[in-house]
Design a protein around this motif. Structure first.
Motif, short mmCIF file in Angstrom:
data_model
loop_
_atom_site.label_atom_id
_atom_site.label_comp_id
_atom_site.label_asym_id
_atom_site.label_seq_id
_atom_site.Cartn_x
_atom_site.Cartn_y
_atom_site.Cartn_z
N PHE A 113 50.08 16.71 0.87
CA PHE A 113 50.05 18.17 0.65
C PHE A 113 49.44 18.45 -0.71
CE2 PHE A 113 53.17 17.87 3.98
CZ PHE A 113 52.92 19.00 4.74
N LYS A 115 48.26 21.30 -3.33
CA LYS A 115 48.44 22.73 -3.63
C LYS A 115 47.69 22.98 -4.94
CE LYS A 115 52.68 24.54 -2.54
NZ LYS A 115 52.70 25.66 -1.60
N THR A 123 53.50 27.10 2.17
CA THR A 123 53.85 26.51 3.47
C THR A 123 55.01 27.35 3.98
OG1 THR A 123 53.20 24.28 2.82
CG2 THR A 123 54.79 24.46 4.61
N HIS A 126 60.12 26.59 7.64
CA HIS A 126 60.18 25.90 8.93
C HIS A 126 61.26 24.81 8.90
CE1 HIS A 126 57.52 23.30 6.52
NE2 HIS A 126 57.87 22.30 7.32
N ASP A 128 61.26 20.93 10.28
CA ASP A 128 60.22 20.01 10.77
C ASP A 128 60.32 19.86 12.28
OD1 ASP A 128 58.82 19.46 8.37
OD2 ASP A 128 60.57 18.34 7.72
N TRP A 143 59.36 13.55 0.81
CA TRP A 143 58.22 14.14 0.11
C TRP A 143 58.25 13.57 -1.30
CZ3 TRP A 143 56.50 16.83 -4.06
CH2 TRP A 143 55.37 17.65 -3.92
N LEU A 156 58.94 22.51 -3.47
CA LEU A 156 59.66 22.81 -2.23
C LEU A 156 60.92 23.62 -2.52
CD1 LEU A 156 59.42 19.34 -0.48
CD2 LEU A 156 58.53 21.49 0.45
N TRP A 208 65.11 14.51 3.41
CA TRP A 208 65.88 15.58 4.05
C TRP A 208 66.00 15.38 5.56
CZ3 TRP A 208 60.90 16.57 2.19
CH2 TRP A 208 59.96 17.07 3.09
N HIS A 214 63.01 24.73 5.19
CA HIS A 214 62.32 24.58 3.90
C HIS A 214 60.99 25.30 3.87
CE1 HIS A 214 61.00 21.15 6.32
NE2 HIS A 214 59.93 21.03 5.55
N SER A 216 57.46 26.24 0.82
CA SER A 216 56.96 26.17 -0.57
C SER A 216 56.05 27.37 -0.80
CB SER A 216 56.25 24.85 -0.84
OG SER A 216 55.01 24.81 -0.21
N ARG A 225 49.45 20.73 -7.63
CA ARG A 225 50.68 20.09 -7.15
C ARG A 225 50.37 19.26 -5.91
NH1 ARG A 225 54.59 21.81 -2.80
NH2 ARG A 225 52.77 20.76 -1.94
N ALA A 229 53.94 13.14 2.00
CA ALA A 229 55.13 13.31 2.83
C ALA A 229 55.04 12.40 4.05
CB ALA A 229 55.23 14.77 3.27
O1 LIG Z 1 54.18 20.28 0.39
C1 LIG Z 1 54.55 21.36 0.86
O2 LIG Z 1 54.42 22.37 0.23
C2 LIG Z 1 55.19 21.45 2.21
C3 LIG Z 1 55.73 20.16 2.71
C4 LIG Z 1 56.50 20.30 3.98
O3 LIG Z 1 56.86 21.37 4.38
C5 LIG Z 1 56.84 19.12 4.76
O4 LIG Z 1 56.51 18.00 4.35
O5 LIG Z 1 57.47 19.30 5.82
#
Ligand SMILES: O=C(O)CCC(=O)C(=O)O
Length: 282
Positions: A113, A115, A123, A126, A128, A143, A156, A208, A214, A216, A225, A229
């Protein structure tokens, strides 16, 4: 038996709040080296993409503009030996995944990811497994920060305890980049349980439960950033689930780490089903 165990506090936090943080899963220098590999990839020219295909695109097509646009590199691990060896099939992560899932481990998802400073987008909220839509709750997620992940650059955010909800059907709004939790329900959950901001230094990781809610936010700061993940699962879970997943990779077999490169693919013995639209949208 895994040679890693959570502390009682981590085990308690995972059970009640749905996540825990581990500092220095990778040494800081290794995290910075991996970040360098990813930045090189983002800045490399894409020979099969024509420059300036969209004359209305205000960001242009320079390597820097492309890097600023990127949100995510999917299925990145099997293309990069350094990341495969040190992270996904690395000793530390393999031991943690083994503690939760046992001696046979598969990597179900892997993404990087990105950013970028000032342009990195959000993001959406959601779960997962709300996006997977295979009903699985056992696989678990991590992550790892490669840049410092802070409130300022869009770290996050978790709703503690939200992993105890059902898997909520995700919806698409006109401005959704992929399926997301219904916004009304998110507002109510945040009001009820609050928010945790997951600030991490390079090499730290958060783990998690796959039902945890979660999100971001966009990155409005001057500091990029980048994080990587992954989701671990097992052959047993995969075989009884819906056969969507074309890219399952062995990370441990009968307690032996699978760190060779390229990684070994897990052969799906059943015909793959058409993946849900949300998987393709992302
Ligand atoms: O890196 C992010 O901002 C989102 C990561 C995420 O939502 C995930 O890994 O499920």
């Amino acid at each position: 038996m895994s040679d890693w165990q959570p502390t009682p506090e981590q085990a308690q936090q995972y059970a009640t709040e749905g996540y825990f943080i581990l500092r220095n899963v990778l040494p800081h220098d290794a995290a910075v080296e991996i970040r360098g590999v990813i930045k090189n990839i983002l800045l490399a020219p894409e020979p099969d993409v024509r420059a300036d295909v969209d004359p209305m695109d205000p960001m242009g097509d320079s390597p820097q503009a492309r890097a600023a646009r990127f949100r995510k590199l999917s299925n990145f691990a099997p293309k990069n030996p350094l990341i495969w060896y040190n992270v996904y099939a690395g000793e530390r992560l393999a031991a943690i995944a083994r503690y939760f899932l046992g001696d046979d481990l598969l990597l179900k998802f892997n993404s990087c990811f990105v950013k970028p400073a000032r342009t990195g987008s959000a993001t959406p909220w959601h779960q997962d497994n709300g996006l997977w839509r295979d009903g699985e709750t056992e696989p678990f997620n991590f992550w790892m920060a490669l840049d410092p992940a802070t409130r300022a650059n869009g770290c996050l955010q978790f709703i503690p305890g939200s992993q105890q909800t059902e898997i909520v059907p995700h919806v698409l709004y006109l401005d959704s980049i992929h399926g997301e939790l219904p916004r009304e329900r998110v507002r109510a959950m945040v009001g009820q349980h609050g928010l945790h901001h997951i600030e991490l230094a390079p090499g730290d990781a958060v783990f998690w439960h796959s039902s945890l809610w979660h999100y971001s936010p966009p990155n409005t700061s001057d500091q990029g950033r980048i994080g990587i993940a992954g989701v671990y699962t097992t052959p047993a879970i995969v075989e009884r689930g819906k056969p969507y997943w074309p890219n399952l990779l062995w990370t441990m077999r009968a307690g032996q780490r699978c760190s060779q490169f390229p990684p070994d693919a897990y052969p799906m013995n059943r015909t793959l089903e058409k993946p849900p639209a949300y998987l393709k949208a992302d």
